[in-house]
Design a protein around this motif. Structure first.
Motif, mmCIF file in Angstrom:
data_model
loop_
_atom_site.group_PDB
_atom_site.id
_atom_site.type_symbol
_atom_site.label_atom_id
_atom_site.label_comp_id
_atom_site.label_asym_id
_atom_site.label_seq_id
_atom_site.Cartn_x
_atom_site.Cartn_y
_atom_site.Cartn_z
ATOM 1 N N GLU A 142 -0.558 6.498 6.053
ATOM 2 C CA GLU A 142 0.491 5.892 5.224
ATOM 3 C C GLU A 142 1.774 6.663 5.449
ATOM 4 O OE1 GLU A 142 1.370 5.176 0.497
ATOM 5 O OE2 GLU A 142 -0.666 4.856 1.253
ATOM 6 N N ASP A 143 2.852 5.945 5.688
ATOM 7 C CA ASP A 143 4.119 6.585 6.036
ATOM 8 C C ASP A 143 4.595 7.537 4.943
ATOM 9 O OD1 ASP A 143 4.002 4.964 8.226
ATOM 10 O OD2 ASP A 143 5.634 3.630 7.619
ATOM 11 N N ARG A 164 2.318 6.492 13.188
ATOM 12 C CA ARG A 164 1.119 5.918 12.565
ATOM 13 C C ARG A 164 -0.126 6.006 13.434
ATOM 14 N NH1 ARG A 164 3.553 0.193 10.164
ATOM 15 N NH2 ARG A 164 5.013 1.129 8.647
ATOM 16 N N ARG A 188 8.481 3.811 1.163
ATOM 17 C CA ARG A 188 7.118 3.786 0.645
ATOM 18 C C ARG A 188 7.075 4.373 -0.765
ATOM 19 N NH1 ARG A 188 4.088 -0.126 2.236
ATOM 20 N NH2 ARG A 188 4.551 -0.514 4.427
ATOM 21 N N GLU A 189 7.891 5.378 -1.024
ATOM 22 C CA GLU A 189 7.959 5.934 -2.372
ATOM 23 C C GLU A 189 8.584 4.930 -3.335
ATOM 24 O OE1 GLU A 189 9.892 9.701 -2.387
ATOM 25 O OE2 GLU A 189 8.283 10.711 -1.260
ATOM 26 N N VAL A 195 10.612 -3.943 2.479
ATOM 27 C CA VAL A 195 10.444 -2.724 3.275
ATOM 28 C C VAL A 195 11.067 -2.855 4.651
ATOM 29 C CG1 VAL A 195 8.750 -1.222 4.381
ATOM 30 C CG2 VAL A 195 8.375 -1.999 2.029
ATOM 31 N N LEU A 208 8.462 1.730 -2.977
ATOM 32 C CA LEU A 208 7.465 0.686 -3.144
ATOM 33 C C LEU A 208 6.411 1.101 -4.162
ATOM 34 C CD1 LEU A 208 6.457 -2.085 -2.059
ATOM 35 C CD2 LEU A 208 5.133 -0.814 -0.361
ATOM 36 N N ARG A 241 15.023 2.440 5.447
ATOM 37 C CA ARG A 241 13.640 2.386 5.913
ATOM 38 C C ARG A 241 13.310 3.505 6.909
ATOM 39 N NH1 ARG A 241 16.493 -1.532 8.413
ATOM 40 N NH2 ARG A 241 16.414 -1.716 10.697
ATOM 41 N N SER A 292 7.687 8.131 3.811
ATOM 42 C CA SER A 292 9.030 7.577 3.917
ATOM 43 C C SER A 292 9.566 7.235 2.537
ATOM 44 C CB SER A 292 9.028 6.312 4.791
ATOM 45 O OG SER A 292 8.272 5.289 4.186
ATOM 46 N N ASP A 317 6.485 9.181 9.733
ATOM 47 C CA ASP A 317 6.217 7.739 9.794
ATOM 48 C C ASP A 317 5.624 7.277 11.114
ATOM 49 O OD1 ASP A 317 8.453 8.101 11.343
ATOM 50 O OD2 ASP A 317 9.687 6.579 10.345
ATOM 51 N N GLU A 363 7.104 -5.351 -1.344
ATOM 52 C CA GLU A 363 6.623 -5.228 0.034
ATOM 53 C C GLU A 363 7.523 -5.971 1.004
ATOM 54 O OE1 GLU A 363 4.575 -3.632 2.876
ATOM 55 O OE2 GLU A 363 3.701 -3.402 0.883
#
Length: 395
Positions: free
Chosen positions: A260-261, A246, A266-267, A279, A269, A285, A263, A244, A276
């Motif tokens: 893109e993380d 960036r 994110r999965e 998050v 999401l 997180r 994480s 994560d 969003e």
């Protein structure tokens, strides 16, 4: 020299096109016509009479000179002054507007004069200078952590940030191990990586060093690190990342997140399990799904993307100690306002501390610049890698 413009809209672009009715076209035609340019340049040296202008601008007819002067006078670039003498005399001079526009025309005329022979002879242009980086960096433990588990490296061709994964054993050893092993291999090419395949090989070797360290000291079992980096071959920039941490790119005042993380949130999401807005406050997180931990599968999961290097871009590599606490608008404004990469890096670290970041904070800011001469290879380190004797480059 950066020849890009802050806003192409200021040049007449509308939705990415140059409209035919744009008034700048009319002025451009008046100012940059062959005779318009030459008359303005001639008057930049001194005020001239009609006859003096004809002798100075060789080849111009009386009709064309009269037409050109009328147009430039109407546009406010040239002042016509009739002198009360016998016989009558008319002087032509530049107005303030005329002097301003000529200040921009003179460098163009100088460049054309220097290159006209080569252009007209058909000689190929000189090859473009390779594009690398001018970097600045900062890494601090922060006000809420005793140690710094981040590591970073920066040179004229490559830069990266590694963040020892929180909650795992010896995160600072993991990040430093990967950073120093990568750097030792980059030393052979002074930081330059010839392509994606070689980049993946380097990361895989650095990742295998983690497994070796664990075999030598089982107490280190479970240590891991994120990695995010930019690597230039002179024409293209490869962006590599896992975890994560960036990479962002500032271009024409717009900051874009390039990575893109890896994480859990994110999965979640992506599957629609959360929105969003959930998050930033989600209790999981900080859980990452891919890191470098010594397994071969870890290196295989490395994301690599490349794009043409563009002079004037500003890249930001950062651990989550910055982006988890500082609003992205503040990051953008700080990056854009700083005159140099080091000033930007210092300002971002200070901003994260101001926002009471509860994690280590590490950033590398890398401006894409022309490297007309081979740069002296002076890699720099930050964080836990900087504390390791192997980073002294005296081995």
């Amino acid at each position: 020299m950066d020849t890009r413009f802050e806003s192409f809209e200021a040049l007449g672009f509308t939705d990415g096109v140059l409209p035919s009715e744009c008034p700048s076209r009319i002025v451009l035609n008046h100012v940059t016509s062959t005779w318009g340019v030459l008359v303005l340049v001639a008057l930049a040296r001194s005020d001239l009479r009609w006859g003096e202008l004809r002798r100075t601008v060789q080849g111009i007819s009386e009709k064309m000179l009269a037409q050109t002067l009328r147009t430039l006078e109407k546009d406010g670039f040239v002042l016509r002054t009739a002198q009360p003498t016998v016989p009558p005399r008319v002087d032509y001079s530049l107005t303030t507007r005329g002097r301003q526009v000529t200040e921009h025309l003179l460098p163009l005329m100088g460049w054309i004069a220097d290159n006209a022979d080569d252009i007209l002879s058909g000689a190929p242009p000189a090859p473009a200078a390779p594009l690398g980086f001018d970097t600045g960096h900062g890494s601090v433990s922060g006000d809420y952590r005793e140690g710094n588990e981040d590591s970073l490296y920066a040179s004229a061709w490559s830069a990266f940030v590694a963040d020892g994964v929180g909650g795992h054993a010896a995160g600072e050893i993991a990040s430093a191990t990967v950073a120093i092993r990568l750097a030792s291999m980059l030393d052979a090419t002074e930081g330059r990586v010839p392509g994606e395949e070689r980049l993946r090989e380097l990361v895989a070797i650095a990742n295998s060093d983690l497994a070796l360290r664990v075999r030598m000291d089982p107490a280190l079992s479970g240590m891991a690190t994120t990695l995010v980096g930019v690597f230039s071959d002179g024409e293209r920039i490869a962006v590599a990342h896992t975890g994560d941490s960036r990479a962002y790119r500032l271009r024409d005042g717009v900051l874009a997140q390039i990575t893109e993380d890896d994480s859990l949130v994110r999965e979640l999401l992506a599957t629609g399990a959360i929105g969003e807005g959930d998050v930033a406050s989600h209790p999981l997180r900080s859980v990452v799904t891919h890191v470098l931990g010594g397994d071969a599968e870890d290196a295989a999961a490395l994301h690599v993307a490349s794009e043409p290097a563009r002079r004037g871009d500003r890249w930001l590599l950062t651990s989550d100690g910055l982006t988890d606490y500082v609003p992205i608008l503040d990051v953008t404004e700080t990056l854009a306002a700083a005159a140099t990469p080091q000033e930007a890096a210092d300002a971002l670290v200070a901003l994260a501390l101001l926002h009471q970041a509860r994690d280590n904070i590490s950033v590398v800011v890398a401006d894409v610049v022309e490297l007309a001469e081979a740069p002296v290879y002076r890699p720099t380190f930050g964080g836990s890698a900087a504390s390791d004797p192997a980073s002294a480059r005296t081995l």
